[in-house]
Design a protein around this motif. Sequence first.
Motif, PDB file in Angstrom:
ATOM      1  N   VAL A 340       0.831  -1.205   0.000  1.00 33.19           N
ATOM      2  CA  VAL A 340       0.000   0.000   0.000  1.00 33.19           C
ATOM      3  C   VAL A 340       0.867   1.257   0.000  1.00 33.19           C
ATOM      4  O   VAL A 340       0.625   2.211  -0.752  1.00 33.19           O
ATOM      5  CB  VAL A 340      -0.953   0.006   1.214  1.00 33.19           C
ATOM      6  CG1 VAL A 340      -1.626   1.365   1.373  1.00 33.19           C
ATOM      7  CG2 VAL A 340      -2.005  -1.090   1.066  1.00 33.19           C
ATOM      8  N   THR A 341       1.887   1.265   0.832  1.00 30.72           N
ATOM      9  CA  THR A 341       2.711   2.459   0.996  1.00 30.72           C
ATOM     10  C   THR A 341       3.495   2.777  -0.269  1.00 30.72           C
ATOM     11  O   THR A 341       3.539   3.939  -0.710  1.00 30.72           O
ATOM     12  CB  THR A 341       3.664   2.280   2.189  1.00 30.72           C
ATOM     13  OG1 THR A 341       2.892   2.069   3.378  1.00 30.72           O
ATOM     14  CG2 THR A 341       4.554   3.500   2.369  1.00 30.72           C
ATOM     15  N   GLU A 342       4.115   1.779  -0.869  1.00 30.95           N
ATOM     16  CA  GLU A 342       4.909   2.054  -2.063  1.00 30.95           C
ATOM     17  C   GLU A 342       4.026   2.471  -3.232  1.00 30.95           C
ATOM     18  O   GLU A 342       4.392   3.352  -4.019  1.00 30.95           O
ATOM     19  CB  GLU A 342       5.762   0.837  -2.406  1.00 30.95           C
ATOM     20  CG  GLU A 342       6.839   0.580  -1.354  1.00 30.95           C
ATOM     21  CD  GLU A 342       7.876  -0.447  -1.788  1.00 30.95           C
ATOM     22  OE1 GLU A 342       7.794  -0.934  -2.939  1.00 30.95           O
ATOM     23  OE2 GLU A 342       8.762  -0.748  -0.975  1.00 30.95           O
ATOM     24  N   TRP A 343       2.850   1.853  -3.362  1.00 27.00           N
ATOM     25  CA  TRP A 343       1.900   2.277  -4.401  1.00 27.00           C
ATOM     26  C   TRP A 343       1.436   3.714  -4.145  1.00 27.00           C
ATOM     27  O   TRP A 343       1.450   4.562  -5.040  1.00 27.00           O
ATOM     28  CB  TRP A 343       0.712   1.313  -4.424  1.00 27.00           C
ATOM     29  CG  TRP A 343      -0.416   1.739  -5.326  1.00 27.00           C
ATOM     30  CD1 TRP A 343      -0.312   2.331  -6.555  1.00 27.00           C
ATOM     31  CD2 TRP A 343      -1.814   1.594  -5.077  1.00 27.00           C
ATOM     32  NE1 TRP A 343      -1.567   2.552  -7.076  1.00 27.00           N
ATOM     33  CE2 TRP A 343      -2.505   2.108  -6.188  1.00 27.00           C
ATOM     34  CE3 TRP A 343      -2.548   1.064  -4.015  1.00 27.00           C
ATOM     35  CZ2 TRP A 343      -3.894   2.118  -6.272  1.00 27.00           C
ATOM     36  CZ3 TRP A 343      -3.931   1.062  -4.108  1.00 27.00           C
ATOM     37  CH2 TRP A 343      -4.599   1.591  -5.220  1.00 27.00           C
ATOM     38  N   THR A 381      -2.723  -6.143  -6.039  1.00 28.18           N
ATOM     39  CA  THR A 381      -2.722  -6.209  -7.504  1.00 28.18           C
ATOM     40  C   THR A 381      -2.113  -4.946  -8.101  1.00 28.18           C
ATOM     41  O   THR A 381      -1.430  -5.014  -9.134  1.00 28.18           O
ATOM     42  CB  THR A 381      -4.142  -6.414  -8.049  1.00 28.18           C
ATOM     43  OG1 THR A 381      -4.978  -5.306  -7.666  1.00 28.18           O
ATOM     44  CG2 THR A 381      -4.751  -7.696  -7.512  1.00 28.18           C
ATOM     45  N   ALA A 382      -2.338  -3.801  -7.472  1.00 31.51           N
ATOM     46  CA  ALA A 382      -1.693  -2.565  -7.930  1.00 31.51           C
ATOM     47  C   ALA A 382      -0.186  -2.688  -7.804  1.00 31.51           C
ATOM     48  O   ALA A 382       0.568  -2.305  -8.709  1.00 31.51           O
ATOM     49  CB  ALA A 382      -2.203  -1.369  -7.130  1.00 31.51           C
ATOM     50  N   TYR A 383       0.260  -3.231  -6.671  1.00 29.09           N
ATOM     51  CA  TYR A 383       1.697  -3.401  -6.448  1.00 29.09           C
ATOM     52  C   TYR A 383       2.299  -4.329  -7.501  1.00 29.09           C
ATOM     53  O   TYR A 383       3.372  -4.048  -8.055  1.00 29.09           O
ATOM     54  CB  TYR A 383       1.928  -3.955  -5.047  1.00 29.09           C
ATOM     55  CG  TYR A 383       3.387  -4.057  -4.664  1.00 29.09           C
ATOM     56  CD1 TYR A 383       4.074  -2.927  -4.197  1.00 29.09           C
ATOM     57  CD2 TYR A 383       4.071  -5.260  -4.767  1.00 29.09           C
ATOM     58  CE1 TYR A 383       5.413  -3.012  -3.852  1.00 29.09           C
ATOM     59  CE2 TYR A 383       5.406  -5.342  -4.420  1.00 29.09           C
ATOM     60  CZ  TYR A 383       6.080  -4.220  -3.960  1.00 29.09           C
ATOM     61  OH  TYR A 383       7.403  -4.299  -3.638  1.00 29.09           O
ATOM     62  N   GLN A 384       1.614  -5.412  -7.792  1.00 28.48           N
ATOM     63  CA  GLN A 384       2.112  -6.350  -8.803  1.00 28.48           C
ATOM     64  C   GLN A 384       2.236  -5.661 -10.165  1.00 28.48           C
ATOM     65  O   GLN A 384       3.261  -5.777 -10.842  1.00 28.48           O
ATOM     66  CB  GLN A 384       1.175  -7.546  -8.915  1.00 28.48           C
ATOM     67  CG  GLN A 384       1.173  -8.458  -7.702  1.00 28.48           C
ATOM     68  CD  GLN A 384       0.007  -9.426  -7.722  1.00 28.48           C
ATOM     69  OE1 GLN A 384      -0.676  -9.585  -8.737  1.00 28.48           O
ATOM     70  NE2 GLN A 384      -0.243 -10.069  -6.591  1.00 28.48           N
TER      71      GLN A 384
END
Length: 393
Positions: A340-343, A381-384
């Motif tokens: 969550v944080t990196e996204w 899924t956003a991170y991926q």
Amino acid sequence: MKRRICIVGTGTAGLHLAYALKKEFDVTVISHRTAEQIRNGRIQSTQVHFGSTIERERRFSMPKWSEHTRIESIHMTIGQQKLFAGMLAEPALSVDQRFYFSHCLEELIERKVPVLFKKINNENLGELIEEFDLVIDCTGKNGPLFPFPIEKDFSPFQTPQRKCIVGYFRGIKPLTPQGINVTILPGEGEMFEIPALTDQGPVTILFIMAIQEKRLDIFKAIRSSDEFTLKIRTVLQSFFPEIASRIVEESFALNDEKGILQTAITPVIRKPYTIIQNKLAVGCGDSVFLNDPITGQGCNLSSYCAEKLYETLIEFKDEPWNSQLGESYWDKTKPLVKQVTEWTNAMTMPMPEHVIDQILQGSGEQAKADRIAGWFADPSTAYQDIFQGSKIQ
């Protein structure tokens, strides 16, 4: 004898924990405001309960909400170009926090959960540590109560990345299918239009995230609700004409004079446990995992971490409550906190070209649009897609 737990704070994390823990432990909740004060106060934030959060609320036997304002889709616009409406796999809901928090707090009292109304300072915090087997800091953005160590790898910012301007309005025709409308203005900021439920009925949340000193950052001198409404109308006409076209002139107004907010948040992630007076203290929600609201994950992440803390406490129910418990809790939460944080941090910066390309792909195929909508419901899924180079299927 049941172990005694004190939960300080009655936001998403604190309430979810209170409902989850009350059967297995002797739980006391501390709030610095009464339910009536919360209900009649100013909005403090916005929140969206995506499918996983709603499922946790069911498992924890929390109050159910009307689905009249159910969120079925994510509409995506860049500049003035409407790209797509991606469908969510499970409907989401947004509930006015004043309504949500006050109702939950009153129901906890009805269920005989002890609730104390007082502010916590350094003196009585020490007393709490002595009195209870565990104190959980759920004080939110105003926290933390304890010196939880900052995770520097996840906390690159020293100042806020956006100005947050929020208003709860009546008199805006909803989108079809009903959902969250995300408009990205490169170099200026973002607008999130969110259908929401209040104790007075359905409203539309207009949530502007303005890059500081850019053209959307024009609310500094606004003090009254009337001035705010006039300024919002001007901004809609100038920058968001599609939303302006759905205004119903005879009924467009703030839902209530306290339904406005201007704030700025400096994101910071902390390790969620420490030892104080030879006792373990833990944090949950925004008090330790504070992200910029640009990806709408505050409620989801707080709920998720409350569940992981509940699972950890059950696992250690008959074991010492020490740093080993704290590390186990951090191990459970860290993967999603990282994603969550990196996204979120990436989205506060100029949007990378490969992310723009993926969003543009959604305009050509519904399956791709649905995948992008799913980023908000399942940030893994956003991170991926963004960081691990996986292609949208």
